[in-house]
Design a protein around this motif. Structure first.
Motif, short mmCIF file in Angstrom:
data_model
loop_
_atom_site.label_atom_id
_atom_site.label_comp_id
_atom_site.label_asym_id
_atom_site.label_seq_id
_atom_site.Cartn_x
_atom_site.Cartn_y
_atom_site.Cartn_z
N ALA A 281 -4.88 12.63 -2.39
CA ALA A 281 -5.85 12.19 -3.39
C ALA A 281 -5.75 10.71 -3.70
O ALA A 281 -6.76 10.07 -3.98
CB ALA A 281 -5.66 13.00 -4.68
N ILE A 282 -4.53 10.12 -3.63
CA ILE A 282 -4.38 8.75 -4.12
C ILE A 282 -3.78 7.74 -3.13
O ILE A 282 -3.68 6.57 -3.47
CB ILE A 282 -3.58 8.72 -5.44
CG1 ILE A 282 -2.15 9.19 -5.23
CG2 ILE A 282 -4.27 9.52 -6.52
CD1 ILE A 282 -1.27 9.03 -6.47
N ALA A 283 -3.41 8.17 -1.94
CA ALA A 283 -2.84 7.22 -0.98
C ALA A 283 -3.89 6.19 -0.57
O ALA A 283 -5.08 6.49 -0.47
CB ALA A 283 -2.32 7.96 0.25
N ASP A 284 -3.42 4.97 -0.33
CA ASP A 284 -4.31 3.93 0.17
C ASP A 284 -4.74 4.21 1.60
O ASP A 284 -5.86 3.89 1.99
CB ASP A 284 -3.61 2.57 0.12
CG ASP A 284 -3.31 2.14 -1.30
OD1 ASP A 284 -4.26 2.03 -2.10
OD2 ASP A 284 -2.14 1.93 -1.62
N ILE B 157 5.91 4.31 2.34
CA ILE B 157 5.40 5.17 3.42
C ILE B 157 6.01 6.55 3.23
O ILE B 157 7.23 6.71 3.34
CB ILE B 157 5.74 4.61 4.81
CG1 ILE B 157 5.32 3.14 4.92
CG2 ILE B 157 5.06 5.45 5.89
CD1 ILE B 157 5.78 2.46 6.19
N ALA B 158 5.17 7.51 2.90
CA ALA B 158 5.60 8.89 2.66
C ALA B 158 5.21 9.74 3.86
O ALA B 158 4.06 9.72 4.31
CB ALA B 158 4.94 9.42 1.39
N LYS C 28 0.84 -1.20 0.00
CA LYS C 28 0.00 0.00 0.00
C LYS C 28 0.87 1.24 0.00
O LYS C 28 2.04 1.20 0.40
CB LYS C 28 -0.91 0.03 1.23
CG LYS C 28 -1.98 -1.04 1.23
CD LYS C 28 -2.90 -0.90 2.40
CE LYS C 28 -3.96 -2.00 2.32
NZ LYS C 28 -4.90 -1.92 3.42
N LEU C 29 0.25 2.35 -0.42
CA LEU C 29 0.88 3.66 -0.33
C LEU C 29 0.28 4.38 0.87
O LEU C 29 -0.93 4.60 0.94
CB LEU C 29 0.62 4.49 -1.60
CG LEU C 29 1.06 5.95 -1.58
CD1 LEU C 29 2.55 6.10 -1.30
CD2 LEU C 29 0.68 6.63 -2.88
N TYR C 30 1.14 4.69 1.84
CA TYR C 30 0.72 5.39 3.06
C TYR C 30 1.21 6.83 3.01
O TYR C 30 2.34 7.08 2.59
CB TYR C 30 1.36 4.73 4.30
CG TYR C 30 0.95 3.31 4.52
CD1 TYR C 30 -0.13 2.98 5.34
CD2 TYR C 30 1.64 2.27 3.91
CE1 TYR C 30 -0.49 1.67 5.56
CE2 TYR C 30 1.28 0.95 4.11
CZ TYR C 30 0.21 0.65 4.93
OH TYR C 30 -0.16 -0.65 5.14
N PHE C 31 0.38 7.74 3.47
CA PHE C 31 0.81 9.13 3.66
C PHE C 31 0.61 9.46 5.13
O PHE C 31 -0.51 9.49 5.62
CB PHE C 31 0.01 10.09 2.78
CG PHE C 31 0.43 11.53 2.93
CD1 PHE C 31 1.77 11.89 3.10
CD2 PHE C 31 -0.51 12.55 2.88
CE1 PHE C 31 2.15 13.23 3.23
CE2 PHE C 31 -0.14 13.88 3.00
CZ PHE C 31 1.19 14.22 3.18
N ILE D 73 9.86 7.77 2.53
CA ILE D 73 10.12 9.10 1.98
C ILE D 73 9.98 10.13 3.09
O ILE D 73 8.94 10.19 3.75
CB ILE D 73 9.10 9.47 0.88
CG1 ILE D 73 8.90 8.35 -0.11
CG2 ILE D 73 9.46 10.80 0.23
CD1 ILE D 73 9.85 8.25 -1.23
N ASP D 74 11.02 10.92 3.32
CA ASP D 74 10.95 12.03 4.27
C ASP D 74 10.65 13.31 3.50
O ASP D 74 11.10 13.47 2.36
CB ASP D 74 12.29 12.16 5.02
CG ASP D 74 12.19 13.07 6.24
OD1 ASP D 74 11.14 13.07 6.91
OD2 ASP D 74 13.17 13.77 6.53
N GLU D 75 9.91 14.22 4.10
CA GLU D 75 9.56 15.51 3.47
C GLU D 75 8.87 15.30 2.12
O GLU D 75 9.19 15.96 1.12
CB GLU D 75 10.79 16.40 3.33
CG GLU D 75 11.55 16.66 4.63
CD GLU D 75 10.79 17.50 5.66
OE1 GLU D 75 9.72 18.04 5.33
OE2 GLU D 75 11.29 17.60 6.79
N ALA D 76 7.90 14.42 2.08
CA ALA D 76 7.21 14.04 0.85
C ALA D 76 6.41 15.18 0.22
O ALA D 76 6.06 15.11 -0.96
CB ALA D 76 6.29 12.84 1.10
N GLN D 77 6.15 16.23 0.98
CA GLN D 77 5.42 17.37 0.40
C GLN D 77 6.18 17.99 -0.77
O GLN D 77 5.59 18.64 -1.62
CB GLN D 77 5.13 18.45 1.47
CG GLN D 77 6.33 19.24 1.95
CD GLN D 77 7.03 18.61 3.13
OE1 GLN D 77 6.76 17.47 3.50
NE2 GLN D 77 7.93 19.34 3.76
#
Length: 192
Positions: free
Chosen positions: A129-132, A108-109, A3-6, A82-86
């Motif tokens: 918008a698209i993270a799981d 994991i962002a 999964k993609l986590y934010f 990912i750190d500082e994903a913004q």
């Protein structure tokens, strides 16, 4: 299934320490975690994820030309952090979904949701918008005990409410604050 986590929060909520903790947990189990950090954030040095409590770890530098998918495909880690994903571009966030969906590698962002005036960062907007799954990392307001939801920018210790969206800095430049304290400071400094 990957999964993609934010995982998002305000400044000083512990995002980077969470990145480092998660990497440590993978590595302690003999698994490979790839860390990424943006080139623009060089407060602790280029390619370094650093927490305010002093822990650091080297990471792969991400700039506008970095192909995250190609790196993941070559390295085949157990997890990508990912750190500082913004600071990711919307296209780079799309590549994160390719890593999750095509390579079956969890991503994991960690990053800020919004800037110092309450506007979403491009990378954060795309992740939202698209993270799981989205998870808030919480901290308290610098001035009261409510939950912080805003990042207040400082210049020479004085709150400012206008300027460029991106200005790299730590506690000398930003404070986590609740919406009410943000409004109160904005009013006190004559901008409401």
């Amino acid at each position: 299934m990957a999964k993609l986590y934010f995982r998002y929060g305000t400044m000083n909520c512990g995002k980077s320490i969470e990145v480092l903790r998660t990497a440590y947990n993978y590595e302690e189990q003999g698994k490979k975690a790839l860390l990424f950090t943006p080139a623009i954030d060089d407060r602790a040095g280029s390619g370094i994820v650093a927490s305010r409590i002093g822990l650091t770890k080297e990471a792969i530098i991400v700039d506008e030309s970095t192909d995250l998918y190609a790196i993941a495909e070559t390295e085949r880690p157990d997890c990508i952090l990912i750190d500082e994903a913004q600071f990711l571009s919307p296209e780079q966030v799309d590549r994160l979904t390719d890593i999750v969906d095509l390579l079956d590698i969890p991503v994991i962002a960690y990053g800020l949701r919004a800037d110092f005036v309450g506007s979403l960062f491009e990378g954060s907007a795309k992740l939202m918008a698209i993270a799981d799954k989205m998870e808030e990392i919480k901290t308290i307001c610098w001035y009261c005990s409510k939950k912080a939801v805003m990042n207040m920018r400082l210049k020479d210790g004085v709150p400012v409410f206008a300027g460029e969206q991106i200005q790299i800095g730590g506690n000398e430049s930003y404070l986590p604050v609740c919406r009410k304290c943000y409004r109160d400071k904005k009013q006190a400094f004559g901008t409401i």
